[in-house]
Design an enzyme around this catalytic site. Sequence first.
Site, mmCIF file in Angstrom:
data_model
loop_
_atom_site.group_PDB
_atom_site.id
_atom_site.type_symbol
_atom_site.label_atom_id
_atom_site.label_comp_id
_atom_site.label_asym_id
_atom_site.label_seq_id
_atom_site.Cartn_x
_atom_site.Cartn_y
_atom_site.Cartn_z
ATOM 1 N N GLU A 1 19.056 -8.359 -14.663
ATOM 2 C CA GLU A 1 19.822 -7.154 -14.996
ATOM 3 C C GLU A 1 20.963 -7.486 -15.955
ATOM 4 O O GLU A 1 21.289 -6.685 -16.837
ATOM 5 C CB GLU A 1 20.340 -6.508 -13.711
ATOM 6 C CG GLU A 1 19.215 -5.904 -12.874
ATOM 7 C CD GLU A 1 19.669 -5.416 -11.513
ATOM 8 O OE1 GLU A 1 19.496 -4.224 -11.224
ATOM 9 O OE2 GLU A 1 20.196 -6.239 -10.740
ATOM 10 N N GLU B 1 13.960 -8.288 -5.888
ATOM 11 C CA GLU B 1 14.814 -7.727 -4.825
ATOM 12 C C GLU B 1 14.040 -7.091 -3.683
ATOM 13 O O GLU B 1 14.448 -7.168 -2.527
ATOM 14 C CB GLU B 1 15.781 -6.686 -5.417
ATOM 15 C CG GLU B 1 16.997 -7.275 -6.092
ATOM 16 C CD GLU B 1 16.778 -7.504 -7.576
ATOM 17 O OE1 GLU B 1 17.768 -7.602 -8.312
ATOM 18 O OE2 GLU B 1 15.600 -7.599 -8.006
#
Length: 713
Positions: A116, A138
């Site tokens: 990210e 995740e």
Amino acid sequence: METIRYSLDQGIATVTFDEPDSPVNTMKPQWQQDMIALAEQLSADAAQLRGVLLTSAKTTFFAGADLKGVLKLGAEDAASGFAGIELLKKAFRRIECMGKPVVSLINGAALGGGWEVALIGHARFALDNPKIQLGLPEVSLGLLPGATGVTKMTRMLGLMGAQPYLMEGKLFNPQKALELGLIQGLAKDPQALLAMGMAFIEANPQAMQPWDRKDYKMPGGTPNTPKIAQGLAVMPAMMFNKTHGLYPAVQAVLECMVEGAQVDYDTATRIESRKLAKLMVGQNAKNMITAFFFNTNAIKAGKSRPAGIPPWKPSKVGILGAGMMGAGIAYANAARGIASVLRDVTLDKAQAGRDYSRKLTDKQVQLGRMDAAKQAALLGLIHPTADVADMAGCDLIIEAVFENRALKAQVTQEAEAVMAAGGTFATNTSTLPISGLAQASSRPAKFVGIHFFSPVDKMKLVEIIRGKDTDDESVARAYDYVMSIGKTPIVVNDSRGFFTSRVFGTFVMEGAAMLAEGIPAPLVEQAGLAAGMPVGPLAVLDETSLSLSTHVLDQTRADFAAEGKTYTASRGQLFTENMVKALSRPGRAGGGGYYDYPAGAKKHLWSGLKQFEKPLTADPQVMLKELKDRLLYRQAIETARCMAENVLTSTHDANIGSIFAIGFPAWTGGAMQFIYSEGVEHFTQRSAELAALYGEGFALSDPVKAVIEKHRP
């Protein structure tokens, strides 16, 4: 800024992530504050800026979130968690909306929050190294990529294209990222990487993110596009079929993708923040982070490996027995470049064992994942033989013959006579105590258990068993060997069934006990699936063989008798024995057990099981909850007993072993973590209730209660 170094030279701002006293960069609280400060600094320098380079001082680019902090969160922290995520993303947004080109130079792994961070850049360039891992795993930790990951990946790849990378957490290397359009170029070295970044800045003086352009269209279409809408209509059902509603992160990711695709970018990222804040404070995330991050890293770091022993890798491995297990071990060795001598009673059988590797690699060749030369080289590492003399020079020999003490003793003595001086001998037994088998060895200190699971090419876990006389060097060598073939080792001490077989037995035998009580077989199987087990207890017992379980029961009775004791079989064991001996239902390999296997048709439960059914005495949904508890609690209690008896010595081995060897549900974080997630007090009370109803298998002794308390997080 403590975790970020900033320099401005000739209009180029170089941002270097460099967390002090850490081998990696993480999204620790200080870094989050530093990112807000960085956005301020870049805004202040905007008039001088020509571009921004995001770089790392570590061997990896960025490691991701501070997961220790997540474990400490409670429900009351959801609101502050949401606010913190939003502040961080505001800093990201300021940086990428300055009207100046921002480039991420990826020199190593960028996973989770690290990817990210890389996505802040208007362009990304990476070193051309296939071992570098990128992506958003995740969901495998019970979380979602809430620092713009879901929103940006969906807008870059489309709703359908992004699903494997968001809902499954699929990782990719730089070459694949280039193919997907997620990075813009590959560099051979850091100098070339920097040159690519500078070239992009010069060519794109007013860069912006694609979704900020007026002509942006989502790849493949929005949820309102007919083809996309059709796929999304069945997606929830398909997802539930896989997750049984036990993995909230998967559903949250899908919701983020679909809801976010129907609104503007900033609203989409706010949706992301809300759903992440909820997941972060939930028990599911704590469980999965404990197992798949902290416990897994403990094993990789060698926490269960004896200290002070030099690293070791065998030069040549001897394998006794070329059946399914031996053939699988030979393939696992060859796939990692380790030579093996594969011995069986005849050369034909040994060659058939090598052909197993040929069949596996034929598939890879057909799919273009391996060429013929590499296949030939791999097969060349496996030497089939019927002559024990060919074992000469092997510094590790693994016995993988039938579970018969006399046979194992014979092949042990034959092979030890020719193995390399100072070598290590291992047995692949799944149930027989190592200390007893070591009596046939001339060097019991160098005799260790290395228990693979079938099929070896697919099963990640290997159980290393220390016998009464096994020395530290042998355990350390076994540990290093298992790591060298790319598998995950756990270390246990000797006992009947060790850890994995012993706990697995409680799962399948609890299912058999339910049948003996008159509970319909379909309800038993559904309870296993609803609890999160990969398959129901009856189906898995059919695969592993009812007759094998009965053989182990007979052997256990004989062993107890030899010690002047009487073994009391459980209700499930007696029911299984009756299936084999009275009803001639030995399992799948013998034609059928709890299931029938009609040729060319789908397997189905054996109709003969109906004779044991009794009328239901409660609502099926209420019964289902009770059955789920029985299946999970029984395994967790047996795991705690293994801890109390020193069969297991760590919770990381208990959790990872239960998940990867037994199939204990991943959502629980493993058998010991399940106890703690239930709450020790509640678990103790519920165990007592189950013991009163279903027997001493659910009883918690004082030593078991003490060990649960001792390891409470």
